[in-house]
Design a protein around this motif. Sequence first.
Motif: not given
Lengths: 595, 420
Positions: A217, A219, A222, A276, A305
Motif C-alpha cells: 500500500s 499508505y 509513506r 484510513p 495493514y
Amino acid sequence: MERSWWWKAVLYGVVTVTACLYLIPTVVPEAKQPALIKKYFQKRIQLGLDLQGGLHLVYEVNVDKAVSGKVDRLSTDIEDRLRKDKGITDVNVVREGRDDIVFTFKPPADQAKLDEAILRDYRKSVDLIERKPDTGVVRLRLDPDQVEEVRDYALRQGIETIRGRVDKFGVAEPTIIKKGTDIIVELPGLKSADFERIKSIIGRTAQLEFKMVDDGSEYMRRLAATVPKDSGIEVVPESWTEKDSGKQHEDVYLRSKNRDALKKFFDEQTGALAVPPDHEIGYEENQGRNEAGEATPDKYWRTFYLHKRASLTGEYLSNADQTWDQQTGRPEVSFEFDRQGAAISERMTGDNIGRKMAILLDDKITSAPVIEGRIGARGRITLGSFGDPFQLQQEAKDLVAVLRSGALPAPLRKTFETQVGPTMGRDSVEKAKFSMYVGAAAVILFMLIYYRFSGLIANIAMILNLLFMIAILAAFEASLTLPGIAGLVLTIGMAVDANIIIYERIREELRMGKSPRTAVDSGFARAFWTVFDAHVTNFVAGVVLYSYGSGPIRGFAVTLLVGIITNLFTSYWLSHWMFDALVGRRGAARATLSI
Amino acid sequence: MAAQNKEQKFFEVIKPHSTYEFIGNQKYWIGLSIILVALTFIMLPLNAYVFKSRGHMLNWGVDFRGGTELMIEFSKPIDSGELRKVLAQSGHENADVVRYADPSGKNKNNYMIRLAAVSVVSENQAKQIHESLAKEGDASLKKFEWSEGGDKIYLRYDKPVDPTSLGNSLKAIGIHTTQVQPFGRADENTYEVTLVGIDTDVRRALDAHFGAGAVAAIPQVESVGAKAGKQLQYDGIRSLLYAILLIMVYIAFRFDFRYGPGTVVALLHDAVISIGAFAVTYKEFSLTTVAAVLTIIGFSMNDTIVVFDRIRENAARLRDRRFDRVVNQSINETLSRTIWTSATVFFVTLAMNIFGVGVIRDFAFAMNVGVVVGTYSSIFIASPILIWLNDKYLASQRRQQSKPERNARRKRDELEPGEV
C-alpha cells in the motif's frame, strides 16, 4: 588449621558471598543498588498472590462438551454425505451418550449404503461398533484417540484464549497453567477495581476473524518514511513470490519489541498519515530469528495493514485439524468452513490469491499465511518453512486450538476463586514478620543459655540457613506466600534441631571422658544418619505437600523443601567446620568445650 | 586430659542417666492416646449431628465446603443480626457471619461472611429465568443451559434475538449481568449471559440496605465450587496416606521392617489427634491445615528417628538385655534431644499462633498440637509397637531354635531384674 579446613573456608565463603549477592535485589531498594548487582543479579523474590493482592482463578474446561460437539458435527457431515452421494432420504441420526452416533435407516436395507467408501473417509475419527442389517441400525463411535485429541485441544484452546485476553489487559507476570482438566490463572498485583472486569473478559467466548492484508500500500510506504530513527521502531521491507504465477509482492511493515510503542505511533498520526477509516493495523507477536533462521530469545511485534471488514468469522468454521503437508512432510493446519462460509471464502480468497490473510483471535493476529489458491470449504495453512519441526507442530496445534475456538465452544466454568486486596496482604506480612522476630529471639536465647558458645555456632548456622534459603528462593524467583512465610518461621525452629541432636551426642562423648576434639568428631559422625534420616522424612512430606497443594500451599512446600536442603548443609557441615576451628589443631587441642 | 573433662559441667534440665519408667507404664499412656483418638472420632459426628450451632464434622473452610467467603469492611458499626437478615433477604439463608479483627487492629467493623452460593443465581432463580425468558420477542427458547455454581447461562432461541433486550429482560427479574453476547455459530442463535460476581451482588444488596458507601471495602473473596471442594478433600486424605506410606517405606529400608509399623501408627495417631484438636475447638479446617498436618507428619518423624536410632545402637551393644529394657534406656538417653528439638519448634509456632493472623494462625495452632503429640507418640506409641513386633519376630525365630537353647534364654529373661 588443617589444609582441608582452609579449603572449606574458601568454599563456604564463596557460597555465603554469592548468597548475599542474590539477596541484594530483594532487600535493597532499586535506587541504592550498585551497578554490578543491577547488571547480573536482578532476580528477586516475588510476593505471592496472597501478599501482593490479586486474583487467583481456577476454571474447569468442559471437555466433554467439546467431544460431544465434535460427534455432533461428524454426524451432520456423514448424514450430508449419505443424502448427497447415496441419495438416502429416510435416515434418523442421533447422538447417544457422548461418543456414539446411531443411524437408523428406512428401509433397513439402506444401511448397506453406509459403506466402506464413506467410512474410509472417516476412519481416523470413528469406529464401526455394530451393524444390524435386520433393523437398519448402524452404530459408530468416536475413536478413543480422537476423544483424547479433542479434549487436549479444548484445554489448549482454553489456555490460549485466556492468555491472549490477559495479555491484552496488561497484567504483569500472569501465570496460566493446566492442571488436569482445570486451568489455573493467577494474576498478581491486580487492583480490586479491575477484578470484575477481568473476570468477565476471561470468561468471554473467543472471537475469531479473517481479514485481508492490504500489502504494497501507498499508505504504509509513506508512513514508513516518517518513522524516527531512535524510537525503538524498525521499518522492515518484505517480499514474497506467488507460487503459481511467480508474481512478486513487496511490502513494508513496522516492528518493535514494544507493542504499545507501535500502537502509540499509529494513534498519534494525524491528517493524511492517520490510518484510513476503512483500514486498521493488526499486530502479531513473532519470535526473533537470526540470519540462519534459528530462533533467538527476542520477541517482537510486527504490524499488518488490514482491511477493516472481516468477511469471514469463526462462526462459519466447522472444523480444524493439525495435518501434514503431503510434499514436505511439515506440519500444517487444515480447516473447514460450513456451506455459507465456504461460499464467502471462495469469493474472498479467489480475489486475493498471493496476498496474505490475517487470522485474528480476540483482535490479535495469530497467523497471516499467504493465500496460495482459492479456498473453498477446505483450506490449509502452512506455517513457514524453517524451524524445528516439533516446535512447528506445537504451533500448528496451538493454531488449531485457536481456529476451533470459534467452532468448538468448550465453555469454561469457574470452580475456584480467591481475590485478595493489597492491604490485606501488607498487614499480614507485618504480623508474620513480627512473630518471626519473636520466635527467632526465643530460639537464639535458648540456644545461647543451654549450649553457650556452641549455641552461638548453632545460631550462626541458623541465620546462614535463612540467608541461603532466601537467596535460593530469590535465584529461582519463587513467590513468597503467607504460608511460605510460615515455612520460613518454622525453619528457624527446625534449623537448630540437628544441632541439638549433635550437641547432645557430643556431651555424651565428653561425659565418657573423651577429649573435645574426639568428642566433636565422633559426635558429628554418629549423629549424621539420625540427622540425615530426619531430613529425608521431612523432605518426603514436603514433596507430597508440593504435589498436592496449589497456589499459596505450594509456596509453603517450596520454602520447606529448600529449607530442608540448606539446613542439612548449615547445621551439619558448616557447623562441623566451625567446630573444627573451635577445638583446634591436633597438637594444641582445647581442654574444654563450651557446650 | 580425661580427668579435666569429667569436671566439665553442662547446663542441663534433664539430667543424664535418668531412669524414668516409660515402657513399664505404657498401658496408661497408650490408654490416654486411645482416649484422645476416640474423642476425635466421637467429636466428628457430634459436631455434625448433635451440636446444632456447628453442623459439620469439621469447620471446613470454603476451599473444602464449597461456597463463597467474603471479608467485608464496613465504614460504620453494623449489627450482625441485621447483616444476617439482609443476606437472607437477598437469597443467602444460613450465612455464617463472623466478626473479625483486621490485621492492623484499627477497624472494628469487619465481618467475614460465608455463603453457600458460588454464583449469584440459585437453582430456584435459574428455574425462574428459564420460565420468564421462554419468549423473547417472537423467538422462543429452545435450550436453557445453566450449571450450578456457574457464572454463565447459555440460551438458545429458534430465531435471532437482540442481546441488549435479553439483558434488559434479565434485569427486569432482578438478575444482574455483565455481558450478553451471541455465542457459537450464527445459525445456532445461542446467547451467552455472563452474570455479575457474587461479591458485586452482595455489595449492592448491603449498600442498598445500610446506605451507599456502607461497605468500605471487600479485601478478600474466596469462592470454590462444590465439586472442587470435594476433590480437594479427597486429594488431602490421599496425600496424607501417601506421605505416611512413603515415610514407612523409607524407615523400613533404613532400619528394618520391625521399625516400620510403629512409625505408621504413630503418624496416624498424630494426624488424627491434630485433626481432633480442630474438631474440638471448631477452628476452621482449610487447605493450610492439611499443609500443617503433612508438616507434622514429617516433623514427628524426627523424634521417632532419634529414639529408634538409639534403640538400634543399644540393641546391638546390649544383646543380653531384654529388649523392652533397652528401649526404655534408649528413650531416657535421648530424652533431652526429643524434648528440646520439639521445644524450639514449639517456640516459633507459638509465636506465630500468638502474633500471626489468618492462615498463619491456623497453621501455627495445628503445629502446636502436632509438635506435642508427635513427641509423645515417638515415646509412647512407636516404641511399644516396636517392642511388640520385636517380641513376635523373636518368638517366631525362637520356635526355629533348638529347645534347650530356648529354655536357657527364657530362664535368663526371667532372671533379669527390672532395672535399667
